[in-house]
Write a protein that holds these residues in place. Sequence first.
Motif, PDB file in Angstrom:
ATOM      1  N   VAL B 142      -6.357   5.879   7.378  1.00  0.00           N
ATOM      2  CA  VAL B 142      -6.153   4.620   6.669  1.00  0.00           C
ATOM      3  C   VAL B 142      -5.500   4.872   5.309  1.00  0.00           C
ATOM      4  N   VAL B 143      -4.500   4.048   4.991  1.00  0.00           N
ATOM      5  CA  VAL B 143      -3.883   4.090   3.668  1.00  0.00           C
ATOM      6  C   VAL B 143      -3.979   2.690   3.081  1.00  0.00           C
ATOM      7  N   VAL B 144      -4.591   2.571   1.915  1.00  0.00           N
ATOM      8  CA  VAL B 144      -4.665   1.261   1.258  1.00  0.00           C
ATOM      9  C   VAL B 144      -4.108   1.392  -0.153  1.00  0.00           C
ATOM     10  N   PRO B 145      -2.934   0.883  -0.394  1.00  0.00           N
ATOM     11  CA  PRO B 145      -2.375   0.990  -1.742  1.00  0.00           C
ATOM     12  C   PRO B 145      -2.830  -0.156  -2.648  1.00  0.00           C
ATOM     13  N   LEU B 146      -2.513   0.010  -3.896  1.00  0.00           N
ATOM     14  CA  LEU B 146      -2.713  -1.029  -4.898  1.00  0.00           C
ATOM     15  C   LEU B 146      -1.367  -1.106  -5.611  1.00  0.00           C
ATOM     16  N   PHE B 147      -0.863  -2.314  -5.783  1.00  0.00           N
ATOM     17  CA  PHE B 147       0.460  -2.446  -6.374  1.00  0.00           C
ATOM     18  C   PHE B 147       0.377  -3.353  -7.593  1.00  0.00           C
ATOM     19  N   ALA B 148       1.021  -2.958  -8.673  1.00  0.00           N
ATOM     20  CA  ALA B 148       1.028  -3.801  -9.866  1.00  0.00           C
ATOM     21  C   ALA B 148       2.347  -3.623 -10.591  1.00  0.00           C
ATOM     22  N   GLY B 149       2.762  -4.662 -11.250  1.00  0.00           N
ATOM     23  CA  GLY B 149       4.021  -4.542 -11.959  1.00  0.00           C
ATOM     24  C   GLY B 149       4.179  -5.637 -12.979  1.00  0.00           C
ATOM     25  N   PHE B 150       5.271  -5.532 -13.736  1.00  0.00           N
ATOM     26  CA  PHE B 150       5.584  -6.570 -14.707  1.00  0.00           C
ATOM     27  C   PHE B 150       6.672  -7.439 -14.114  1.00  0.00           C
ATOM     28  N   PHE B 160      -1.375  -6.744  -6.894  1.00  0.00           N
ATOM     29  CA  PHE B 160      -1.503  -7.062  -5.478  1.00  0.00           C
ATOM     30  C   PHE B 160      -2.401  -6.030  -4.790  1.00  0.00           C
ATOM     31  N   THR B 161      -3.299  -6.522  -3.933  1.00  0.00           N
ATOM     32  CA  THR B 161      -4.111  -5.604  -3.128  1.00  0.00           C
ATOM     33  C   THR B 161      -3.695  -5.745  -1.666  1.00  0.00           C
ATOM     34  N   TYR B 162      -4.044  -4.743  -0.864  1.00  0.00           N
ATOM     35  CA  TYR B 162      -3.620  -4.702   0.541  1.00  0.00           C
ATOM     36  C   TYR B 162      -4.805  -4.418   1.439  1.00  0.00           C
ATOM     37  N   ASP B 163      -4.664  -4.805   2.708  1.00  0.00           N
ATOM     38  CA  ASP B 163      -5.606  -4.315   3.700  1.00  0.00           C
ATOM     39  C   ASP B 163      -4.821  -3.513   4.744  1.00  0.00           C
ATOM     40  N   TYR B 169      -2.462  -9.524  -1.037  1.00  0.00           N
ATOM     41  CA  TYR B 169      -3.111 -10.633  -1.707  1.00  0.00           C
ATOM     42  C   TYR B 169      -2.947 -10.435  -3.194  1.00  0.00           C
ATOM     43  N   GLU B 170      -2.525 -11.492  -3.851  1.00  0.00           N
ATOM     44  CA  GLU B 170      -2.374 -11.349  -5.301  1.00  0.00           C
ATOM     45  C   GLU B 170      -3.727 -11.569  -5.971  1.00  0.00           C
TER      46      GLU B 170
END
Lengths: 259, 266
Positions: B142-150, B160-163, B169-170
């Motif tokens: 399983v890979v679950v990233p977390l993404f954030a930006g300006f 943003f989170t992921y499943d 999902y923001e």
Amino acid sequence: MTMPFYVAPEQMMKDRAEYAQKGIARGRSLVATVFDGGILLVAENPSRSLHKISEIYDRIAFAGVGKYNEFDQLRVAGIRHADTKGFAYSREDVDARSLANLYAQFLGQIFTHEMKPLEIEILVAELGADGRPDQLYHVAYEGTITDEDRFAVLGGDAETIAERFAASSVDGWSLDEALRASLQALAGPDRDLEPGELEVAVLTDTNGRRAFRRLDHEELAVRLTEPVVEPKTRTRASRSAAAAAAAAAADPPEDDPAD
Amino acid sequence: MGLFLFSPGDDPGPDFGALLRRQDPGPSPLLAGSPDPLTVRHGTTVAALRYLDGVIMAGDRRATEGNTIAHRAMEKVFPADCHSAVAIAGAAGPAIEMVKLFQTQLEHYEKVEGVALSLEGKANQLGQMVREHLPMAMQGLVVVPLFAGFDLRREEGRIFTYDVTGGHYEEADHAATGSGGRDARTTIKLGWQPAMSRDAAIDLVVKALYNAADEDSATGGPDIIRGIYPVVATVTADGYERVEEVEVAERFGRMVEQGFGGGGSR
């Protein structure tokens, strides 16, 4: 039964070359030159969005003249080549020489085997690193590849522009000096080029990993109106010249007998 | 590696992933129905929160392999491009590969198209990559990233989170994921305030990771002997910037001086 006309290969090549040259000559020209902080690319291009100059990879830039759709296709292919190579191996394994060779092979192939040659000329520039010099590869419509030392001129009027440019070119000049000389060479004696008619980009080490940076019209206007500042240190291009001068100073030549 | 030219109807456009698939249809779903889940390296806790100038993202440094520590100084927070960051939790090998592909994809798009993707577009792209990874996730990787930006258009930081299915999902203000994500989230939730300063936000995220390490064996705490501290990065209008490790160490030292981290068992 109809027999195809025999056309001598020399004639066929000559016709194709003429056709390609005519197509290229219809477009506007482009100058690329080495300056003390990197590589400068200047194109005459009134469009703000249809670029002639583009980033390929961290230290590699692309420039094309002639038919837009034809060189743009090669620009995208170049980005694909570089990104795929960098992804499969390492970022430092991507180099301009292999890309320029691929372009040359492709253009040569089209020139000899297709009905219509591509009416383009392209330039692949790479900013030097770790003591390696800057590189400018000029690829012509028939696949001839030339490795230019200090500057390259592409386009219809290349010879005249190159003459004008060579006359004003100085080893290790600053960005502003190089920019003005490029503009004068492109414009010729009878007209002036406004920032709005230009597309300008540089490859420099001051930009971090991705060396490519566009100079927008506002920045150009400022750079072209300000007085030229002489660079304090002529480091990059004149490195060999400086070394030669130092050697000469350490070992003074014998007195000129004519004195 | 040649020149990749396609006819207009068949052109992958600025999609680097599609370009790679043209050359190689990709790995076949290996180990189908394998009874034992593989023991591979896992990265653990990552967290992100919004503050005054943008977002902060942080991750601990431990990688585990089953119940052993596989790596003490792993990096889990990466710049995705100049205005966004991605952090990973889960199977380390595929996760790092995914980040590399994601970084290449964003830069590839920008170069081919001449403009960068919108932040929403970047988040969506990452979601597609997570979804493509689903067959591997079904086998335990399983890979679950977390993404954030300006977001340069809205001029604000976004998270943003992921499943595992690639759903994204923001999040309104903060998020954490990985094995210690729950504990990190609790700390952040209690300490978060709107429009926090950079100092307060970094302190909070470092505390959150400390608390996660305190409760979760797979999350690494600050290692004073080896000088290993969490990776913390900020993304603002000026771009991605990693907070120096020295600064994180100083902040941690100050927090300990002020009595943080007590409450052990007798």
